[in-house]
Scaffold this active site. Structure first.
Site, PDB file in Angstrom:
ATOM      1  N   ALA A  96      39.178  34.655  47.573  1.00  0.00           N
ATOM      2  CA  ALA A  96      38.615  34.810  48.914  1.00  0.00           C
ATOM      3  C   ALA A  96      38.512  33.452  49.610  1.00  0.00           C
ATOM      4  O   ALA A  96      38.945  33.301  50.757  1.00  0.00           O
ATOM      5  CB  ALA A  96      37.247  35.483  48.824  1.00  0.00           C
ATOM      6  N   ARG A 148      35.856  53.750  36.572  1.00  0.00           N
ATOM      7  CA  ARG A 148      35.154  52.977  35.541  1.00  0.00           C
ATOM      8  C   ARG A 148      33.768  53.505  35.227  1.00  0.00           C
ATOM      9  O   ARG A 148      33.343  53.501  34.074  1.00  0.00           O
ATOM     10  CB  ARG A 148      35.028  51.531  36.019  1.00  0.00           C
ATOM     11  CG  ARG A 148      36.372  50.902  36.128  1.00  0.00           C
ATOM     12  CD  ARG A 148      36.321  49.528  36.684  1.00  0.00           C
ATOM     13  NE  ARG A 148      37.693  49.031  36.660  1.00  0.00           N
ATOM     14  CZ  ARG A 148      38.068  47.872  37.135  1.00  0.00           C
ATOM     15  NH1 ARG A 148      37.192  47.076  37.698  1.00  0.00           N
ATOM     16  NH2 ARG A 148      39.330  47.506  37.055  1.00  0.00           N
ATOM     17  N   SER A 194      42.237  44.809  30.135  1.00  0.00           N
ATOM     18  CA  SER A 194      42.478  45.346  31.477  1.00  0.00           C
ATOM     19  C   SER A 194      42.538  46.870  31.527  1.00  0.00           C
ATOM     20  O   SER A 194      43.041  47.529  30.621  1.00  0.00           O
ATOM     21  CB  SER A 194      43.802  44.793  31.988  1.00  0.00           C
ATOM     22  OG  SER A 194      44.214  45.518  33.104  1.00  0.00           O
ATOM     23  N   GLU A 235      33.802  38.769  46.500  1.00  0.00           N
ATOM     24  CA  GLU A 235      32.797  39.464  45.687  1.00  0.00           C
ATOM     25  C   GLU A 235      31.373  39.106  46.125  1.00  0.00           C
ATOM     26  O   GLU A 235      30.424  39.838  45.849  1.00  0.00           O
ATOM     27  CB  GLU A 235      33.020  39.124  44.196  1.00  0.00           C
ATOM     28  CG  GLU A 235      32.243  40.037  43.270  1.00  0.00           C
ATOM     29  CD  GLU A 235      32.609  39.869  41.794  1.00  0.00           C
ATOM     30  OE1 GLU A 235      33.708  39.362  41.496  1.00  0.00           O
ATOM     31  OE2 GLU A 235      31.786  40.252  40.949  1.00  0.00           O
ATOM     32  N   GLY A 261      38.066  30.561  45.061  1.00  0.00           N
ATOM     33  CA  GLY A 261      38.711  31.689  44.397  1.00  0.00           C
ATOM     34  C   GLY A 261      39.640  32.346  45.405  1.00  0.00           C
ATOM     35  O   GLY A 261      39.963  31.759  46.452  1.00  0.00           O
TER      36      GLY A 261
HETATM   37  C1  LIG Z   1      38.211  39.516  33.364  1.00  0.00           C
HETATM   38  C2  LIG Z   1      38.342  40.028  34.750  1.00  0.00           C
HETATM   39  C3  LIG Z   1      39.483  40.677  35.150  1.00  0.00           C
HETATM   40  C4  LIG Z   1      39.599  41.171  36.446  1.00  0.00           C
HETATM   41  N1  LIG Z   1      40.749  41.819  36.807  1.00  0.00           N
HETATM   42  C5  LIG Z   1      40.868  42.278  38.073  1.00  0.00           C
HETATM   43  C6  LIG Z   1      42.055  42.946  38.491  1.00  0.00           C
HETATM   44  O1  LIG Z   1      42.997  43.111  37.728  1.00  0.00           O
HETATM   45  N2  LIG Z   1      42.131  43.379  39.765  1.00  0.00           N
HETATM   46  C7  LIG Z   1      41.111  43.211  40.670  1.00  0.00           C
HETATM   47  O2  LIG Z   1      41.238  43.631  41.814  1.00  0.00           O
HETATM   48  N3  LIG Z   1      39.982  42.561  40.295  1.00  0.00           N
HETATM   49  C8  LIG Z   1      39.838  42.099  39.040  1.00  0.00           C
HETATM   50  N4  LIG Z   1      38.686  41.454  38.676  1.00  0.00           N
HETATM   51  C9  LIG Z   1      37.677  41.126  39.690  1.00  0.00           C
HETATM   52  C10 LIG Z   1      38.142  39.907  40.511  1.00  0.00           C
HETATM   53  O3  LIG Z   1      38.777  38.987  39.661  1.00  0.00           O
HETATM   54  C11 LIG Z   1      37.002  39.189  41.211  1.00  0.00           C
HETATM   55  O4  LIG Z   1      36.181  40.105  41.870  1.00  0.00           O
HETATM   56  C12 LIG Z   1      37.560  38.225  42.256  1.00  0.00           C
HETATM   57  O5  LIG Z   1      38.523  37.390  41.691  1.00  0.00           O
HETATM   58  C13 LIG Z   1      36.457  37.410  42.891  1.00  0.00           C
HETATM   59  O6  LIG Z   1      37.043  36.474  43.762  1.00  0.00           O
HETATM   60  P1  LIG Z   1      36.174  35.578  44.714  1.00  0.00           P
HETATM   61  O7  LIG Z   1      37.111  34.685  45.436  1.00  0.00           O
HETATM   62  O8  LIG Z   1      35.268  36.429  45.512  1.00  0.00           O
HETATM   63  O9  LIG Z   1      35.226  34.733  43.726  1.00  0.00           O
HETATM   64  P2  LIG Z   1      35.572  33.766  42.489  1.00  0.00           P
HETATM   65  O10 LIG Z   1      36.972  33.842  42.049  1.00  0.00           O
HETATM   66  O11 LIG Z   1      34.494  34.025  41.496  1.00  0.00           O
HETATM   67  O12 LIG Z   1      35.378  32.327  43.088  1.00  0.00           O
HETATM   68  C14 LIG Z   1      34.115  31.787  43.347  1.00  0.00           C
HETATM   69  C15 LIG Z   1      34.303  30.382  43.877  1.00  0.00           C
HETATM   70  O13 LIG Z   1      33.056  29.914  44.356  1.00  0.00           O
HETATM   71  C16 LIG Z   1      32.756  28.656  43.788  1.00  0.00           C
HETATM   72  N5  LIG Z   1      31.309  28.587  43.676  1.00  0.00           N
HETATM   73  C17 LIG Z   1      30.460  29.475  43.117  1.00  0.00           C
HETATM   74  N6  LIG Z   1      29.193  29.072  43.275  1.00  0.00           N
HETATM   75  C18 LIG Z   1      29.259  27.898  43.944  1.00  0.00           C
HETATM   76  C19 LIG Z   1      28.283  26.988  44.409  1.00  0.00           C
HETATM   77  N7  LIG Z   1      26.969  27.209  44.277  1.00  0.00           N
HETATM   78  N8  LIG Z   1      28.706  25.868  45.035  1.00  0.00           N
HETATM   79  C20 LIG Z   1      30.027  25.606  45.214  1.00  0.00           C
HETATM   80  N9  LIG Z   1      30.990  26.453  44.812  1.00  0.00           N
HETATM   81  C21 LIG Z   1      30.596  27.587  44.189  1.00  0.00           C
HETATM   82  C22 LIG Z   1      33.487  28.629  42.471  1.00  0.00           C
HETATM   83  O14 LIG Z   1      33.701  27.295  42.111  1.00  0.00           O
HETATM   84  C23 LIG Z   1      34.765  29.373  42.845  1.00  0.00           C
HETATM   85  O15 LIG Z   1      35.652  28.463  43.462  1.00  0.00           O
HETATM   86  C24 LIG Z   1      38.548  40.991  37.363  1.00  0.00           C
HETATM   87  C25 LIG Z   1      37.385  40.343  36.961  1.00  0.00           C
HETATM   88  C26 LIG Z   1      37.273  39.881  35.658  1.00  0.00           C
HETATM   89  C27 LIG Z   1      35.983  39.271  35.241  1.00  0.00           C
END
Ligand SMILES: Cc1cc2nc3c(=O)[nH]c(=O)nc-3n(C[C@H](O)[C@H](O)[C@H](O)COP(=O)(O)OP(=O)(O)OC[C@H]3O[C@@H](n4cnc5c(N)ncnc54)[C@H](O)[C@@H]3O)c2cc1C
Length: 637
Positions: free
Chosen positions: A44, A330, A284, A425, A42
């Protein structure tokens, strides 16, 4: 165990710069000697893997989807905050820092939040350089809009697809490194265990989701960027694949889990419409820039919205919080929606909804302007509800959306297992008890592009890391453990569907550990969850075999972990006998129903140590110091 957050000394504005200078570096020629495992693609994970590849490390990058671009980050709609002050409306790094600490209800670490605000400005430059198509004003400058909990416009956006566009930017950088052979990408792999050797994170065990094979990977450090655990509630706005598995299994190997009860409930989601749903859809927060939230003044008023005259409508957010109006944070907006519905003034067939009305905005700026800003969101709403939000108000209700809790990390983003870093996250993040809108993307990208490249170098340059091979005993033990759990899941052969149990867990969590929590409800949940776990292990039906594509098996593994994790979340909520941010304890409220913190007793991060399934975990506390922003009763009035 003593939790040391490793906060650098010096004035807050200088801490990060000073720390960057003081940290050890890995010389460029030596970087290629190190292998970093990064789980998650994702925002991050992809930003971290791309940046570390660019620096010259060997990176192994894993995800469960078939492409990094399908990570849940793609769903983010509204925008990303940055203290650029393009609007000249009074923004600054300090104000973003202040808003974030206050918005989080004084339950975050000041030094981290300040760094986040500082880095926010770099993120926008980085993304623009990658070609992320942020919205622009007529004059060509990047445009901004407002999000909750702030009185300035600092949210950068790409229509309602900000996450998607940012992810494409990060993905391009990642794929460049894949092409350069600095990053090896492993899609359709699920991390199922962390391998710890001599007290340090040295590898992972994954299941190849296509062949079912259990694979082992060794490295010098492990990064988890595996997202949040909102789907413990079954229905949420998260992608259905979001899970706690990687974090939970790392927790079982020694990583403390911090503040699991801090979950965010987003006020503007399309209401639940029945039992058939597997997820909910977010509308949103950006819509609250122009939409006005209201319910009828009269209880049980069943008239269609257009027949309710102005003086019979209660624009309750504008009435109660005149300074912030519809743009309160929120947690505040969600609780108020619940209150008016509990008061019998909810609308729609379920009476668990409030209106979000664009009529005034359309009259003021014209339908084309509204379409340009929010067209795809309106279209999505219409497709799901078959109602045209240009003509009738949207109906919205709060839903689980984000999780502020996660694995405990220090200032360097390292967990309590040396060499295990946690980003995005998945870590207990900089958002305290309540995340402000548009701050998650900011945090994930700050972690991946700008923090981990420094802090992981410091670790690698300082730690003693003899080479390890995947036939080491610790790998054998982790792989055996993983295989046994899979066999156990398949051997139950009961008659209860996995989804049924997950749905029931979600019901318990939403009813008793949801928008408002009491000692009584939390104890009820703590009684119900172990029973449900037992039922799962006695009666679940997991069809298919372990040695090929088996989505039921994947799902069962995630639900099994949730059935353990939910107990920790609930216990954390029970122990925190105060209201703060997204955690509303009914016993702790002000006379006018606002969340009442108890700073004397709860100004700490609760970090839990695993002691065995069904055993009481041990709580460790990191006390929080506020030298810059002094905790006061949060007011948005
Ligand atoms: C509908 C929606 C709208 C949003 N809009 C906003 C916004 O406008 N602005 C904002 O700041 N935030 C927003 N957020 C929050 C934000 O999108 C998320 O907090 C953020 O994208 C999380 O990113 P991340 O890289 O931490 O995790 P994620 O994007 O969840 O990525 C997780 C990654 O880990 C991998 N993974 C998970 N478990 C495993 C495992 N066991 N083994 C191997 N791989 C694994 C997945 O395949 C994925 O690649 C929104 C959230 C939602 C639900």
């Amino acid at each position: 165990m003593k939790l040391d957050p490793q906060i650098p000394s010096g004035p807050i504005a200088e801490k990060w710069d000073r720390h960057k200078f003081e940290m050890k570096l890995v010389n460029p020629a030596n970087k290629r000697k190190y292998t970093v495992i990064c789980v998650g693609t994702g925002l991050a994970g992809a930003s971290a893997a791309a940046s570390l590849g660019e620096l010259g490390y060997n990176v192994l990058n894993f995800c469960i989807q078939d492409s990094p671009r399908r990570a849940h980050s793609i769903a983010a709609q509204g925008g990303i905050n940055a203290a650029k002050n393009y609007q000249n409306d009074g923004d600054s790094v300090y104000r973003l820092f202040y808003d974030t600490v206050k918005g989080g209800d004084y339950r975050s670490r000041e030094a981290n939040v300040y760094r986040l605000a500082q880095l926010s400005v770099n993120i926008i430059d980085q993304c623009v350089a990658q070609g992320v198509p942020f919205a622009r004003e007529y004059g060509g400058l990047l445009d901004n809009r407002s999000f909750g909990g702030a009185q300035v416009s600092r949210t950068f956006y790409a229509r309602g697809q900000t996450g998607q566009q940012l992810l494409i930017g990060a993905y391009q950088s990642l794929m460049r490194q894949v092409h350069e052979k600095k990053v090896q990408l492993f899609t359709r792999r699920e991390m199922l265990d962390l391998v710890v050797i001599d007290g340090k994170a040295r590898g992972i065990v994954v299941r190849n989701l296509k062949t079912g094979e259990i694979e082992r990977y060794a490295g010098d450090a492990v990064i988890l960027a595996t997202g949040g655990y909102g789907t413990v509630y079954y229905l949420s706005t998260n992608a259905v694949n979001s899970n706690v598995t990687a974090s939970w299994r790392a927790h079982k190997r020694g990583a403390l889990f911090a503040n699991p009860c801090f979950t965010q409930i987003h006020p503007t989601c399309i209401p639940v419409s029945g039992d058939h749903q597997s997820k909910l859809t977010l509308m949103s927060e950006s819509l609250r820039n122009d939409g006005r939230v209201w319910v009828p003044k009269k209880q049980g008023d069943a008239r269609p919205p257009e027949q309710i005259p102005e003086d019979e409508r209660d624009y309750y957010l504008e009435r109660k919080y005149p300074s912030f109006g519809n743009l309160v944070p929120r947690d505040v907006a969600s609780r108020n929606a619940k209150q008016v519905c509990d008061d019998g003034r909810g609308v729609g067939p379920s009476h668990l909804a409030v209106y979000l009305d664009f009529k005034d905005a359309i009259d003021r700026v014209g339908v084309e302007v509204i379409r340009e800003k929010y067209g795809n969101l309106f279209q999505m709403y219409q497709k799901i509800t078959d109602e045209d939000p240009y003509k009738v108000p949207m109906r919205i209700y709060p839903a689980i959306h984000y999780t502020m809790g996660g694995l405990w990390v220090d200032y360097n983003l390292m967990s309590t297992v040396p060499g295990l870093f946690v980003l995005g996250e998945a870590n207990f993040s900089d958002h305290g008890a309540n995340r402000l809108g548009a701050s998650a993307l900011m945090q994930g990208l700050a972690d991946g592009y700008f923090i981990i490249p420094y802090t992981i170098g410091n670790y690698l340059a300082s730690a003693s890391l003899p080479k390890v091979k995947t036939d080491h005993n610790a790998f054998n033990e982790a792989a055996d453990c993983t295989q046994k759990r899979i066999n156990q899941l398949l051997s139950v052969k009961g008659n209860l569907g996995i989804r049924e149990i997950h749905r029931e867990l979600g019901r318990v969590m939403w009813d008793d550990v949801g928008m408002s929590r009491s000692e009584e409800s939390l104890k009820r949940a703590l009684n119900a969850i172990p029973k449900l776990r037992e039922e799962f292990w006695q009666s679940v039906s997991v069809p298919g075999s372990p040695d090929n594509l088996n989505q039921s098996l994947e799902y069962a593994g995630r639900v099994a972990d949730y059935l353990e994790f939910a107990e920790l979340l609930t216990l954390d909520a029970l122990e925190r006998r105060e209201s703060c941010g997204g955690h509303f304890r009914e016993e702790s409220q002000t006379p006018d129903g606002e969340a009442k913190r108890d700073d004397a007793n709860f100004t700490y991060v609760a970090a839990w140590e695993f002691k065995g399934v069904g055993q009481r975990p041990e709580m460790h506390q990191e006390s929080l110091e506020f030298e810059e922003v002094h905790p006061t009763q949060r007011s948005y009035k």
